[in-house]
Design a protein around this motif. Sequence first.
Motif, PDB file in Angstrom:
ATOM      1  N   UNK A   1     -19.604  26.245  30.322  1.00 17.51           N
ATOM      2  CA  UNK A   1     -18.434  26.332  29.451  1.00 17.51           C
ATOM      3  C   UNK A   1     -18.631  25.687  28.086  1.00 17.51           C
ATOM      4  N   UNK A   2     -19.352  24.581  28.048  1.00 16.76           N
ATOM      5  CA  UNK A   2     -19.485  23.823  26.811  1.00 16.76           C
ATOM      6  C   UNK A   2     -20.946  23.470  26.551  1.00 16.76           C
ATOM      7  N   UNK A   3     -21.404  23.697  25.337  1.00 19.76           N
ATOM      8  CA  UNK A   3     -22.724  23.238  24.924  1.00 19.76           C
ATOM      9  C   UNK A   3     -22.586  21.773  24.525  1.00 19.76           C
ATOM     10  N   UNK A   4     -23.405  20.916  25.119  1.00 17.35           N
ATOM     11  CA  UNK A   4     -23.189  19.473  25.018  1.00 17.35           C
ATOM     12  C   UNK A   4     -23.963  18.843  23.863  1.00 17.35           C
ATOM     13  N   UNK A   5     -23.207  18.264  22.923  1.00 16.28           N
ATOM     14  CA  UNK A   5     -23.781  17.438  21.863  1.00 16.28           C
ATOM     15  C   UNK A   5     -23.240  16.006  21.969  1.00 16.28           C
ATOM     16  N   UNK A   6     -22.771  15.639  23.144  1.00 16.64           N
ATOM     17  CA  UNK A   6     -22.267  14.283  23.388  1.00 16.64           C
ATOM     18  C   UNK A   6     -23.342  13.454  24.070  1.00 16.64           C
ATOM     19  N   UNK A   7     -23.306  12.163  23.846  1.00 15.02           N
ATOM     20  CA  UNK A   7     -24.246  11.246  24.486  1.00 15.02           C
ATOM     21  C   UNK A   7     -23.525   9.969  24.863  1.00 15.02           C
ATOM     22  N   UNK A   8     -23.801   8.893  24.145  1.00 13.69           N
ATOM     23  CA  UNK A   8     -23.110   7.640  24.406  1.00 13.69           C
ATOM     24  C   UNK A   8     -23.394   7.070  25.776  1.00 13.69           C
ATOM     25  N   UNK A   9     -24.624   7.249  26.283  1.00 16.92           N
ATOM     26  CA  UNK A   9     -24.987   6.670  27.576  1.00 16.92           C
ATOM     27  C   UNK A   9     -25.201   7.673  28.677  1.00 16.92           C
ATOM     28  N   UNK A  10     -24.786   8.929  28.488  1.00 16.12           N
ATOM     29  CA  UNK A  10     -24.993   9.988  29.481  1.00 16.12           C
ATOM     30  C   UNK A  10     -25.443  11.231  28.727  1.00 16.12           C
ATOM     31  N   UNK A  11     -26.581  11.815  29.119  1.00 16.52           N
ATOM     32  CA  UNK A  11     -27.224  12.831  28.288  1.00 16.52           C
ATOM     33  C   UNK A  11     -27.550  14.092  29.077  1.00 16.52           C
TER      34      UNK A  11
END
Length: 442
Positions: free
Chosen positions: A70-80
């Motif tokens: 559903x979502x292409x992930x460009x988030x991180x902050x400790x979980x990748x």
Amino acid sequence: MGHYVPHTDDEIASMLAFMGLSSLDELFDAVPAAMRLAAGSLHMADGLSEFETLDEMARLASLNRACGPDLVCFAGGGAYDHELPAAVKRLAFRSEFVTAYTPYQPEVAQGVLQTLFEYQTLVARLSGVEVANASLYDGASACVEGLNLAVAATRNQRVLVSAGVHPNWRAVVDTFAVGTGHEVEMVPLQDGLTAWGDPVDAKPASAVLVQFPNYLGCIEDLRQARAYADAAGALLVVAFDPVASGLLNTPGSYGADVVVGEGQPFGTPLSFGGPYLGLFACKLEHVRRLPGRLVGETVDVEGRRAYVTTLRTREQDIRREKASSNVCTNQTLIAVCCAIQLGWLGTGGLRELALRSARAARATRQALLALDGVVAHNHAPVLREFAVRTPLDPHVLVDRMADEGFLAGVPLDDGGLLVAATERRTRDEIDRYASAIEKVIR
């Protein structure tokens, strides 16, 4: 249902009386009202069958939007969002690993013990110090245990924590400090990096905790942290990114005494935030204070190689009030996944993974900074994660970007947006991500 309920009414009443409370509802007053499930809030009819209930729960679950489909992930902050090779899942979920429990009896647990020994060896190599344990719960608990070790070693309750350490990890450190009596002092950031100040002015402390790269993705100068720790008579505790070790020098090469971290990038999917894997390693001189489990290699009575848990301090299990750590368990299965993926990658594969992530992050950062109104959060060097400022509130931007098919990043408390790019992000995804942000801003 009675046999499923472990406590009788009398036992519950006795517990509440001991705590000075009048009801179970009062016991849970500490939980914010917004996080509680109010009666009737699921809007489910009374008397549903098991299968009707499962269908309704599946419908509710389908409302979530997950990374990947559903979502292409460009988030991180400790979980990748790193690649998870099929070999890792296939090997780690063999019944020998999945059904194995605490290896107190080495004669029936040699396979698991050997795997954990290999895991420890890999973590020690990644961190650059001599000895690693058989894992902890997550990066946050590893930070706490690193500070506990430093306080026990120096007999000083004062600990210095960089503001560049993950805010959730710092919150866990603060929570544990209430019970341990540690005096936690935060060292601020300046343009993305920790402002240690002049070592001449350093006051005695037990530990200096710094993240490498830090929460904003900036690459800290561990030589400065080491100099400040020396001036304060403190141990240097480094919360490192194991992926970054594919390109950067190890924390141990800069003189770190204790190295902690989060092992999620190796063999563990995002999984809605856990369970994850706490990495912990230290110099050999601190091995007697090493928290949790340690697997050692020996020989049996017939001279054959064998593996056992070793150097277990009884205080961890029994005299808890005198212990520097009360951790008595670990994340065996997740550590096995980590070891398999690291073995699968090898030295060259790890370097390639880190390099591809760094290149993806650089391309993403350049694409964002080319947009009108988007500026750099700071000017420090970064690896696979960075922060920017946009004209929109980051929470609003993240919500709107979800409608465009992207998990845009992690909103920062100061109005910035933390963005991560791993080896999974393609040039096409990066271009579409930047175009979507431009559309949302306009």
